[in-house]
Design an enzyme around this catalytic site. Structure first.
Site, PDB file in Angstrom:
ATOM      1  N   ASN A  94       6.806  24.215  12.791  1.00  0.00           N
ATOM      2  CA  ASN A  94       6.884  24.350  14.228  1.00  0.00           C
ATOM      3  C   ASN A  94       8.040  23.745  14.690  1.00  0.00           C
ATOM      4  OD1 ASN A  94       6.341  21.251  14.764  1.00  0.00           O
ATOM      5  ND2 ASN A  94       4.418  21.930  13.629  1.00  0.00           N
ATOM      6  N   LYS A 115      10.265  33.439  -4.977  1.00  0.00           N
ATOM      7  CA  LYS A 115      10.451  34.081  -3.825  1.00  0.00           C
ATOM      8  C   LYS A 115       9.773  35.734  -3.588  1.00  0.00           C
ATOM      9  CE  LYS A 115      14.000  35.932  -0.870  1.00  0.00           C
ATOM     10  NZ  LYS A 115      15.451  36.424  -0.827  1.00  0.00           N
ATOM     11  N   ASP A 117      -7.742  17.301   8.728  1.00  0.00           N
ATOM     12  CA  ASP A 117      -7.260  16.601  10.008  1.00  0.00           C
ATOM     13  C   ASP A 117      -7.136  15.170   9.678  1.00  0.00           C
ATOM     14  OD1 ASP A 117      -7.391  15.499  12.495  1.00  0.00           O
ATOM     15  OD2 ASP A 117      -9.241  16.563  13.130  1.00  0.00           O
TER      16      ASP A 117
END
Ligand code: PMT
Length: 398
Positions: free
Chosen positions: A208, A287, A304
């Site tokens: 992210n 890959k 979590d």
């Protein structure tokens, strides 16, 4: 950060005098009111006008200046200072201070001040290792003068070795630390920062946009306030804050292992990392070839980490972050209760000046007892300060 702080910057005569200009710029940018004192030798390298223009204050060069002496210039300057920095400090100036000699504006004002004094030496390597210099430095250290040691490198005089003025950013950091309250001394605080990377194959990953800026600001600020800081960081391009223990991790599972192993040492844990919620079920050893028009990657939930901390028997003070784009306070409050937290910092990621990969943030702090505090747009450093104010107060009351 240094708003309302009055700093004296003493500049003595060495080739590194020009670097004091950058230090002055950092100090004024952080809001400090800076008064510069230059020795006669320093003026051979840089003009007082440069410092006067950048500080917005007259530069002090003479001990007996008729205008300033109406209020005894060196005494009133010394009295009003919150911090005295000497950068660069020559062997001569350091020797004079250690020997109690006060024969110019700089050494007289140092002698008269009760403010903390931060000395950043710069000199030839042989001068720096000379036993006379070493004795002077040790004497001043015993008397609570603080030093920002010089670094090694090629020196202006042609020699290689220790004696190069510490970078202005390092001296600035030490100045901020010297002026910070030590309300987290004796506490251990863990901060997680940055993104995690979940590998698909040796060259591709899921991640992210977290830059680590929020977490690094928290770690820096906690260290300045005297805490022992463990910074668990995903991949970022940031330099580590000085004085923190930095532990690099890549994936969410690695972060979980490190965080859980060190959690028992901590008085508080702040989880500002943007942990990837999912990882590929399998990581391809080679890959993946683009043989077809469509491809899919099967994902599985990551552990979590914060939830795990919330289930600890004797858990530290827990602060979570929530990155939301809608119903910010509702979703954040739900996470606070589900993960059994003491505080959650909800940032609104729908705004371009808050959240991921920017220097500012806008947040709502929500506490376990239902109280909340809105923090309008501010730097991540300032927001870190606000969060740590609450943690320091809470830990002090325990
Ligand atoms: O790094 P920057 O560019 O400065 O950006 C800062 C930031 C936007 C990343 C930061 O301010 C922030 O909001 N961090 C938390 C982002 C996030 O992952 O939020 P979340 O709502 O998905 O997770 C809630 C909390 O649970 C977070 O404290 C997170 O660290 C934690 N979590 C999440 C998933 C997981 N598997 N384990 C966790 O511990």
């Amino acid at each position: 950060m240094l708003k309302g702080k009055r700093i004296i910057l003493g500049v003595s005569g060495g080739i590194a005098a020009y670097k004091a200009i950058e230090l002055l710029r950092l100090l004024t940018k952080a809001g400090a009111e800076v008064h510069v004192i230059m020795t006669r030798a320093a003026q051979e390298f840089v003009t007082p006008l440069t410092f006067q223009t950048l500080s917005g204050n007259p530069v002090h060069t003479e001990l007996f200046n008729l205008i300033a002496e109406r209020e005894i210039g060196h005494i009133s300057l010394a009295d009003r200072a919150d911090l005295f920095i000497i950068a660069p400090a020559t062997a001569n100036v350091i020797g004079k201070i250690a020997g109690g000699i006060a024969d110019d504006m700089l050494t007289t004002t140092v002698m008269a001040t009760k403010a903390p004094v931060l000395i950043a030496p710069a000199m030839n390597v042989n001068m720096f290792t000379n036993p006379i210099y070493r004795e002077n430095e040790e004497k001043l250290r015993r008397l609570d003068y603080r030093f920002v040691p010089p670094v090694s490198g090629s020196l202006a005089c042609g020699w290689e070795g220790e004696g190069k003025l510490a970078p202005p950013e390092t001296i600035f950091e030490e100045a901020v630390a010297a002026l910070s309250p030590k309300d987290l001394a004796g506490r251990t605080i863990m901060v997680t920062a940055g993104p995690t990377r979940e590998e698909i194959d040796p060259v591709r990953y899921i991640s992210n946009h977290s830059s680590g800026k929020m977490g690094y600001a928290l770690a820096r600020s906690a260290a300045r306030r005297g805490a022992r800081v463990i910074l668990v960081s995903g991949p970022t391009s940031l330099s580590p804050p000085s004085g923190v223990e930095l532990l690099h991790v890549t994936s969410a599972c690695e972060m979980r292992d490190v965080v859980m192993a060190r959690a028992v040492e901590c008085h508080a844990i702040i989880k500002s990392a943007a942990v990837a919620d999912y990882r590929p079920v399998d990581r391809n050893a080679d890959k993946i070839k683009k043989n077809s028009e469509r491809a899919s990657v099967e994902l599985i939930r990551n552990p979590d980490i914060l939830g795990g901390l919330g289930r600890m028997d004797k858990r530290p003070y827990l602060v979570g972050f929530a990155a939301e784009t809608a119903m910010v306070s509702e979703y954040a409050a739900k996470k606070l209760s589900e993960k059994n937290l003491d505080m959650i910092v909800a940032n609104d990621d729908s705004q371009p000046d808050a959240g991921f990969n920017v220097d500012t943030n806008r947040a709502l702090l929500i506490f376990r007892d239902g109280r909340s505090e809105a923090c309008s747009l501010m730097s991540k450093d300032d927001l870190a300060g606000r969060i740590l104010d609450h943690i320091a107060a809470e830990l002090a009351s325990r």
